[in-house]
Motif scaffolding. Structure first.
Motif, short mmCIF file in Angstrom:
data_model
loop_
_atom_site.label_atom_id
_atom_site.label_comp_id
_atom_site.label_asym_id
_atom_site.label_seq_id
_atom_site.Cartn_x
_atom_site.Cartn_y
_atom_site.Cartn_z
N ASN A 45 -14.57 -5.34 -4.50
CA ASN A 45 -15.16 -5.35 -3.15
C ASN A 45 -15.91 -6.63 -2.87
O ASN A 45 -15.93 -7.12 -1.75
CB ASN A 45 -16.10 -4.15 -2.99
N THR B 148 -14.19 -1.54 -9.04
CA THR B 148 -14.04 -1.51 -7.58
C THR B 148 -15.12 -2.34 -6.91
O THR B 148 -14.85 -3.07 -5.95
CB THR B 148 -14.09 -0.05 -7.07
N TYR C 174 -3.92 4.15 3.27
CA TYR C 174 -3.85 4.76 4.59
C TYR C 174 -3.81 3.66 5.62
O TYR C 174 -4.62 2.74 5.58
CB TYR C 174 -5.07 5.65 4.84
N TYR C 175 -2.86 3.76 6.50
CA TYR C 175 -2.76 2.75 7.55
C TYR C 175 -2.70 3.45 8.89
O TYR C 175 -2.66 4.67 8.96
CB TYR C 175 -1.54 1.84 7.30
N PRO D 184 -4.96 -1.60 -1.43
CA PRO D 184 -6.02 -0.68 -1.89
C PRO D 184 -5.42 0.48 -2.67
O PRO D 184 -4.20 0.73 -2.60
CB PRO D 184 -6.65 -0.19 -0.57
N TYR E 169 -4.11 -7.85 -0.36
CA TYR E 169 -4.85 -6.76 -1.01
C TYR E 169 -4.12 -5.44 -0.79
O TYR E 169 -3.75 -5.08 0.33
CB TYR E 169 -6.26 -6.69 -0.41
N LEU F 3 -6.08 3.73 -2.22
CA LEU F 3 -5.67 4.78 -1.30
C LEU F 3 -5.04 4.11 -0.08
O LEU F 3 -5.73 3.42 0.66
CB LEU F 3 -6.87 5.63 -0.88
#
Lengths: 321, 258, 258
Positions: free
Chosen positions: B55, B51, B92-93, B88, B86, B90
């Motif tokens: 990043n 990760t 979440y938007y 991710p 990209y 997780l």
């Protein structure tokens, strides 16, 4: 886990027990004067701090009288110790010192100077037009120069048709709020009544408000004085006015002398108005008697002396009966 | 073939919360490159530095030492992300947006012309099977739908490089199959894909090359076939051996590392 | 600029999809109408107390909207992890911050217009004449003051750990400045050193939010401000907001997101 019904029943039982206990205690408690007063939400919510709020709203009314030009707690307040709206109404003796036009003083710095563009910075009174003709900056002021003695007796003229003075209505909400929070503050009632009748032509509303004040402050001399003025100046009912003036004087004599600083200003107001009334009713002997008494309490005996001289001349000219 | 990703002697340190040490080294001297058109598997146990490496590539973290480029542009320059998509781990938007609004927003960030963007939104929503839910707010979506919305936003700019972090995580077998199909389709279009996953079966199936990192350093890299041939065991066993679970795998003489 | 506008549009969309603004507007309307229905000595032309109370409610509501909206922007992005797909696009952290600022500021401005329209209706219902110049000045000054407040809240959201603590601190600081900020120098003059020096320094350093509070002038129908001070105040607001935004950008660019 106990069933829901048991919890609900227990709760209901507790509420019932608490209510029953309260009722039993209420019956057993000694009654006092406050039990006779009508329920007041503000009194219940605020307690004794309502007086603090009442004072705040009274001062706010005076700030409105000045269209927002008013000292904060950080400014020099000596020229605003006595509310101008009350002293202009003649209900209190003015004890202000210093220059009311420049309590702000010189700007301390460039920020202070610049900030004066954004809030009212000129002294005005609502009964003289207020902010209408000002830009708030140049110091131009249609300020009313108070004549000698004018603070002690209202000018007695009916200004209710003057559009300029009608702006004084804006102080009324705050005075009403102040009176509901602290009914024992008499000057709230008297100040409100003066402006209601003299500038707004609402003598009926003024009388109602004063009677409300009288219910809260039985036999108060200042309120009786204002009521008498309504009957004399607006209703032209001289008989009732006379009775009210005399009631006011009698009330003053019962309550004020024992005090450390009796309100001599109020006594002067009562007696001089009664003396004037008697003079206008051609009761010259009574008028002379009263003006002699006024002379004893007047800050400047020249005024009463003038009346006495005129009355004696008038009596001298009358043919002997 | 052109090099899409180039990482050279990458080192990333974080302030450490442990007593007695000031910094924690998350990545230590990592060097690798990814060629155009490849599907590159980025493997390693939890805390290996995957990760952190991603990043760095995405510009979220600045390297302590070394450098990384995407299409020859330093990752610290925002223009390196112009051709990047990209997804991710997780997903979440913005819950108050609809997928259509979300794609339009991200599309504007890529400066896609309006007409092109609207057409692209229609195509992508059809590809990820969200066209019926295009006007519903994302807060009403299931996990699978959110994952597909995530995939859609990763593809809005028709990227030449995709970085996918655990793309099939939390999906049911049908969802995983659909994601694999999309990845294969993208590969056929010539896209480059870097993805990390713990599903080694998936990695074996679709990746051209893989690398295994552990404790911030690169331990193995090559095609799946090469690694399997070298270690004489399947990819999972190679993984376990490389990260130090020797006891789980019978050792063979002559193991070769990079 | 394109990225900044794109981010700001999302902020504005969020604001009108949340309920805060509508609740505060309805509360303001209800309280004002109830107070306006009170019978005061049978005089229906009394208006200034209503104007003052309405303006007070507007100021409180606008500060609540501005501070809570801006204080939650970056922390909410981090908490919901939407910051990662956002920064994976070709957009810099500074652009994200400026976009958040612009979105909050524009959203607050739209809210202000609605509030002041209601205020204008109320005052026109009781007064003859509508001092449009004064009202426009008041709205503009109020809006520019909110730029400073929003910039402060954004900086606070990057400095303080929790949005709730940022909210509380911002409210206390802003309220304190509005109530006593312009009097600090007066108080300092009456003190001994070093308190005098500290308070004087604070007086000059703190934003002069009182310059934008022309409620007294509006309530009591003072004429509009001169053009010079008006535009100087607006320029001051922009400069002050820029200082806080610069500081926020500096902090944000150095902040670890994970």
């Amino acid at each position: 886990m106990p069933p829901v019904r048991t919890n609900v029943l227990a709760l209901a039982g507790l509420v019932t027990a608490a209510f029953s206990l309260a009722c039993a205690l209420q019956v057993a408690m000694p009654r006092d004067e406050r039990d006779n007063e009508p329920f007041d939400l503000m009194q219940t919510l605020l307690g004794d701090s309502r007086r603090m709020f009442a004072n705040h709203f009274f001062v706010k009314a005076d700030a409105y009288f000045h269209s927002g030009f008013y000292p904060t707690i950080f400014d020099n307040r000596e020229s605003f110790e006595t509310a101008h709206m009350a002293s202009d109404a003649g209900v209190v003796e003015e004890k202000n010192k210093g220059d009311e036009h420049s309590f702000l003083g010189k700007p301390l710095d460039v920020f202070d100077r610049f900030s004066r563009n954004f809030f009212p910075a000129v002294h005005t009174h609502l009964d003289e037009g207020g902010a209408k003709d000002h830009d708030g900056l140049d110091g131009h002021d249609s300020g009313h120069e108070h004549k000698e003695g004018e603070h002690f007796v209202g000018d007695g003229h009916d200004h209710s048709h003057d559009e300029v003075g009608q702006g004084v209505r804006e102080i009324l909400p705050w005075l009403k709020m102040s009176s509901s929070l602290d009914p024992s503050r008499v000057e709230t009632y008297t100040t409100t009544a003066y402006w209601l009748r003299s500038r707004l032509g609402k003598s009926r509303e003024a009388e109602e408000f004063l009677r409300e004040g009288l219910r809260r402050n039985p036999r108060d001399a200042a309120i009786l004085f204002e009521l008498a003025r309504i009957f004399r100046e607006d209703r032209k009912d001289l008989e009732r006015a006379r009775n009210l003036f005399e009631a006011g004087i009698s009330s003053w004599q019962k309550t004020e002398p024992p005090k450390k600083e009796p309100n001599v200003f109020l006594l002067h107001q009562l007696m001089s108005h009664l003396a004037q009334l008697e003079e206008d009713s051609d009761n010259d002997l009574r008028a002379i008697e009263l003006w002699e008494k006024v002379k004893l309490v007047a800050p400047d005996p020249a005024g009463p002396d003038l009346h006495l001289r005129d009355l004696r001349e008038k009596m001298a000219k009358k043919p002997a009966k | 073939m052109a090099t899409v990703i180039n990482i050279s002697d990458l080192r990333v340190e974080y302030p450490s919360r442990e007593l007695g040490s000031k910094t924690k080294v998350a990545v230590d001297g990592l060097s690798l490159d990814v060629q155009q058109g490849q599907i590159f598997g980025f493997l390693g146990p939890n805390g290996a530095g995957k990760t952190t490496t991603m990043n760095v590539l995405l510009g979220f973290v600045e390297p302590t030492a070394g450098n990384a480029t995407i299409f020859g542009v330093s990752v610290t320059d925002k223009s390196a992300r112009q051709r990047l998509g990209y997804l991710p781990e997780l997903t979440y938007y913005y819950k108050f947006l609809t997928p259509e609004e979300l794609l339009r927003f991200y599309g504007k960030l890529f400066r896609i012309p309006k007409a092109v963007l609207e057409k692209r939104i229609d195509e992508i929503l059809a590809m990820v099977e969200l066209q019926d839910a295009r006007k519903r707010q994302i807060k009403t979506f299931s996990k699978g739908m959110q994952q597909r919305a995530g995939l859609a936003q990763a593809l809005i700019n028709d990227p030449d490089l995709l970085i996918l972090d655990e793309p099939t995580s939390g999906l049911d077998p049908i969802g995983r199959m659909k994601v694999r199909q999309i990845i294969q389709r993208l590969k056929n279009e010539g896209k480059t894909i870097l993805f990390s996953s713990h599903e080694l079966g998936e990695v074996e199936t679709i990746c051209d090359r893989v690398c295994i990192i552990h404790q911030g350093t690169l331990r193995e890299m090559g095609t799946v076939q090469d690694l399997v041939a070298r270690h004489q065991c399947n990819l999972e066993q190679v993984f376990l051996r490389v990260v130090g679970y020797e006891g789980a795998v019978p050792s063979r003489p002559g193991g070769v590392t990079v | 600029m394109n990225n900044i506008l794109a981010v700001s549009s999302v902020v504005m969309r969020e604001m009108y999809r949340r309920k805060d603004f509508y609740v505060l507007l309805i509360l303001t309307v209800l309280i004002t109408l109830i107070l306006g229905s009170v019978n005061l000595f049978n005089d229906s032309n009394i208006v200034r107390y209503l104007k003052e109370i309405c303006l007070l409610l507007i100021w409180i509501s606008s500060l609540v909207i501005a501070i809570t909206t801006s204080a939650r922007q970056i922390p909410a992005e981090r908490e919901s992890r939407t910051i990662f797909p956002l920064l994976a696009k070709p957009v810099s952290r500074t652009e994200v911050l400026l976009g958040k600022f612009l979105g909050c500021w524009l959203a607050s401005g739209i809210a202000l217009v609605c509030f002041y329209l209601f205020f204008g209706i109320i005052s026109a219902a009781r007064e003859s004449g509508w001092p449009l110049g004064s009202y426009l000045q008041a709205v503009t000054l109020h809006w520019f003051m909110l730029a400073i407040v929003i910039a402060i809240a954004l900086l606070g959201s990057l400095v303080f750990a929790a949005p709730s603590s940022n909210n509380t601190i911002c409210f206390i600081v802003i309220a304190g400045i509005l109530l006593i900020g312009r009097h600090l120098h007066k108080v300092a003059v009456g003190m001994e050193q070093p308190s005098r020096g500290i308070l004087t320094l604070l007086y000059f350093l703190l934003p002069q939010l009182g310059w934008f509070d022309v409620r007294e002038r509006i309530t009591h129908n003072w004429p509009p401000l001169d053009v010079g001070p008006f535009f100087l105040a607006l320029a001051y607001a922009l400069v002050t907001a820029s200082v806080f935004l610069f500081a926020a950008s500096w902090v944000f660019n150095r902040k670890r997101l994970q």
